[in-house]
Design an enzyme around this catalytic site. Structure first.
Site, PDB file in Angstrom:
ATOM      1  N   TYR A 355       0.853  -1.192   0.000  1.00 24.64           N
ATOM      2  CA  TYR A 355       0.000   0.000   0.000  1.00 24.64           C
ATOM      3  C   TYR A 355       0.893   1.248   0.000  1.00 24.64           C
ATOM      4  O   TYR A 355       1.753   1.405   0.847  1.00 24.64           O
ATOM      5  CB  TYR A 355      -0.881  -0.039   1.246  1.00 24.64           C
ATOM      6  CG  TYR A 355      -2.048   0.928   1.299  1.00 24.64           C
ATOM      7  CD1 TYR A 355      -2.178   1.993   0.413  1.00 24.64           C
ATOM      8  CD2 TYR A 355      -3.040   0.775   2.259  1.00 24.64           C
ATOM      9  CE1 TYR A 355      -3.256   2.859   0.482  1.00 24.64           C
ATOM     10  CE2 TYR A 355      -4.126   1.633   2.336  1.00 24.64           C
ATOM     11  CZ  TYR A 355      -4.223   2.679   1.446  1.00 24.64           C
ATOM     12  OH  TYR A 355      -5.298   3.542   1.523  1.00 24.64           O
ATOM     13  N   CYS A 356       0.680   2.123  -0.985  1.00 26.37           N
ATOM     14  CA  CYS A 356       1.373   3.424  -1.052  1.00 26.37           C
ATOM     15  C   CYS A 356       2.899   3.211  -1.059  1.00 26.37           C
ATOM     16  O   CYS A 356       3.413   2.488  -1.900  1.00 26.37           O
ATOM     17  CB  CYS A 356       0.923   4.309   0.109  1.00 26.37           C
ATOM     18  SG  CYS A 356       1.480   6.029  -0.003  1.00 26.37           S
ATOM     19  N   VAL A 357       3.633   3.820  -0.111  1.00 22.46           N
ATOM     20  CA  VAL A 357       5.091   3.721  -0.133  1.00 22.46           C
ATOM     21  C   VAL A 357       5.559   2.287   0.066  1.00 22.46           C
ATOM     22  O   VAL A 357       6.640   1.907  -0.418  1.00 22.46           O
ATOM     23  CB  VAL A 357       5.727   4.630   0.928  1.00 22.46           C
ATOM     24  CG1 VAL A 357       5.476   6.086   0.606  1.00 22.46           C
ATOM     25  CG2 VAL A 357       5.226   4.308   2.318  1.00 22.46           C
TER      26      VAL A 357
END
Length: 622
Positions: A355-357
């Site tokens: 998720y994301c980074v």
């Protein structure tokens, strides 16, 4: 320095002091009809003064007893744009004359609606509710139109906002990054200067003060000082949520831990489960329970109910002991979690989510495994709003330049970056929604905070290893090196995303301002294996956390090949509701094999020594 509470504290202090003086001057002669009411205002003024004095003494004692905190005020960031506003031609006489003329015309038109000014003299006064030329939800309350002064005030503000933003958009000769920074800084400052943000220019706050006989001002001032004490803006009622009791409550056990993370395995609820388990890597800039808010919203609980064995990484909030961590450590941690899940359950491979980074890092992890000939450890990779090519990375790029990166080093003397700085920066990306809206409600009007789990999570900040964070901003956001084959190295090998042949599922949010869909789409250009792209309604959070039971939003799929996001959208089919079932069907199609949910599939069972119950200790460490 201070955090986002200081975005308004200096102005608020002067405004409250002004109110105190004003209330003190309102006391009439003894025995007059207004005496009782004005004595009440005098008492309010005295309480405000007393509260402020006690706070000042408290802060002086605190500073003398310990070293000052090293937090960051994101409004200071605006000043780092090398005199960004000096690039606006506000000193140009022609521009000033134009602004004056348009402002005067607007003021006359608005006053005319109230039977005042030149228009009224010519019989052009309006009747009933005035028809004002500009509308904005910040000024939707009827109080903004009830009196001509406040009507003119907010209309002039909206006019000036348009004009100043237009001047910024018209500036030529700047590099694209500097132009974007200029526009972002201009909008941030314009939002901050709204008359809705200050008690003496907000008629709704003044009306509430009159209605409550000043009690709303006292409550609001106390709310502001509480936020100044903790260096962070409050969005939800303190104490409303307790980890493991009414948030992050999906049953499970911590089955493995390192100084960097804990690994949670959730208890199955079905008799059979998919043979390949799922390992989820949440972003380390937030707490993992965004995917386990409550029973109705929990992606984790829902995935378990679909017959999936779910492991969740819970990153530890950084302290001085993690100061020397770099990207290699996070990539190695992801590989370690994958290996542990494989060995624990005796399976050759696992499914993964980043998720994301953490999705960015998952891509690097897959590239490292591919380079080492170990790609078969991962059966599939799902990316939630993740970027690998940062050329179009959205508004966060406005915080990334040499001066900003250098400043981070000064803010991290003990080797870790205080999470409140990041919270303030993310809040500034949506200043009206996440800063000024709460200033008005909770500071100016003294309203109670809501009990909202998503806002609680948003304020539950984590610290980051400063060295790794600076490297991340410099190498990925600023220099975009992950998009260049073999430019970066990790775990002893070069990183080339083109080597990734793992089946992938890429989810983007249509309204995502942190990882724009155009940026997320670029991941499709670097992968050698089969891939599925899905565009979800809403943004960075709601676009991901959208359970089928909510019946909200929609998603788009396109089975035909598409070279660009625009081509994908043009040929896409819209589907109502949650995209989660679409993802689960994709996962099962990859490998439908199932096994009984027994033995170590049930963490903490007979012969299985678990460390502790979910959600574990790390999620609550500061």
């Amino acid at each position: 320095m201070a955090t986002d509470a200081d975005l308004i504290s200096d102005v608020m202090k002067s405004q409250v002091q002004g109110l105190t003086t004003l209330f003190g001057q309102m006391i009439p002669a003894e025995g007059s009809p207004e005496a009782e009411a004005t004595v009440q205002w005098a008492e309010v003024a005295g309480r405000l003064h007393s509260i402020w004095t006690e706070f000042q003494v408290e802060q002086l004692n605190k500073v003398s007893a310990e070293k000052p905190p090293h937090y960051a005020d994101p409004m200071k960031w605006i000043a780092t744009a090398e005199g960004v506003f000096r690039q606006l031609p506000l000193a140009n006489p022609e521009v000033q004359q134009k602004l004056w003329n348009e402002g005067l015309t607007l003021a006359n038109a608005v006053f005319g609606q109230y039977g005042l000014g030149p228009r009224a003299e010519h019989g052009e006064a309006g009747q009933g509710d005035p028809e004002l030329p500009r509308r904005d939800r910040r000024f939707a309350d009827p109080e903004w139109r009830r009196q001509p002064f406040f009507a003119v005030l907010h209309q002039l503000y909206l006019l000036m906002s348009e004009q100043v933003t237009g001047l910024a958009e018209a500036v030529e000769g700047l590099e694209p990054a500097r132009k974007s920074q200029l526009l972002f800084a201009t909008r941030a400052l314009v939002d901050a200067l709204s008359p809705a943000n200050f008690p003496l220019t907000n008629p709704v706050a003044l009306a509430r003060a009159t209605e409550t006989r000043g009690e709303s001002l006292v409550r609001g001032f106390e709310n502001m000082l509480d936020d100044m004490r903790k260096g962070q803006l409050t969005h939800t009622r303190p104490g409303a949520f307790v980890l493991g009791e009414n948030i992050a409550v999906t049953p499970g056990k911590v089955v493995f831990e390192t100084p960097l993370y804990q690994l949670i395995q959730y208890t199955p609820t079905t008799e059979k489960v998919l043979k390949a388990p799922l390992v989820i890597f949440p972003p380390w800039i937030n707490r993992f329970y965004i995917l386990d808010l409550n029973a109705k919203k929990s992606f984790v609980r829902w995935a378990v109910e679909q017959g999936i064995t779910v492991f969740m990484v819970s990153w530890k909030s950084a302290d001085a002991s993690l100061a020397e961590l770099v990207w290699d450590d996070y990539i190695a941690a992801q590989i370690e979690a994958v290996d542990f899940a494989r060995q624990r359950l005796g399976v050759p491979s696992v499914h993964t989510i980043g998720y994301c980074v953490a999705g960015t890092t998952l891509a690097a992890t897959l590239a490292v495994l591919a380079r080492k000939g170990e790609a078969d450890k991962v059966a599939s990779a799902t990316f939630f709003t993740a970027q690998v090519d940062f050329a179009e990375a959205g508004d966060l790029r406005n915080f990334i330049d040499d001066q900003q990166i250098e400043t981070l080093g000064k803010l991290s003397p003990e080797g870790y970056l205080d999470g409140r700085y990041l919270a303030a920066s993310f809040n500034l990306l949506r200043g009206n929604d996440l800063i000024w809206n709460y200033v008005e409600k909770n500071y100016l009007k003294g309203e109670d905070y809501p009990a909202f789990d998503l806002l609680h999570w948003n304020g539950d900040v984590t610290n980051l290893p400063a060295r790794w964070h600076r490297d991340y901003l410099r190498d990925l956001y600023r220099d975009n090196r992950l998009a260049v084959a073999d430019s970066l190295h990790a775990c002893g090998v070069p990183i080339d995303l083109h080597r990734i042949a793992t089946p992938t599922y890429i989810q983007a949010g249509r309204e995502d301002h942190i990882a724009p869909p155009s940026s997320v789409w670029k991941l499709t250009r670097y992968l050698a294996g089969p891939r599925t792209f899905l565009l979800a309604g809403s943004g960075h959070i709601a676009g991901v956390v959208n359970p089928p039971s909510s019946g909200k939003y929609q998603y788009w799929t396109n089975e035909r090949p598409a070279e660009t996001l625009e081509a994908f959208i043009d040929g896409a089919t819209e589907h109502p509701g949650s995209w989660w079932p679409h993802w689960a069907a994709w996962l099962r199609d990859l490998d439908p094999a199932q096994v009984p949910a027994r033995g170590k599939r049930k963490p903490g069972g007979r012969g299985d020594a678990a460390i502790e119950d979910a959600p574990g200790r790390y999620v609550s460490t500061r």
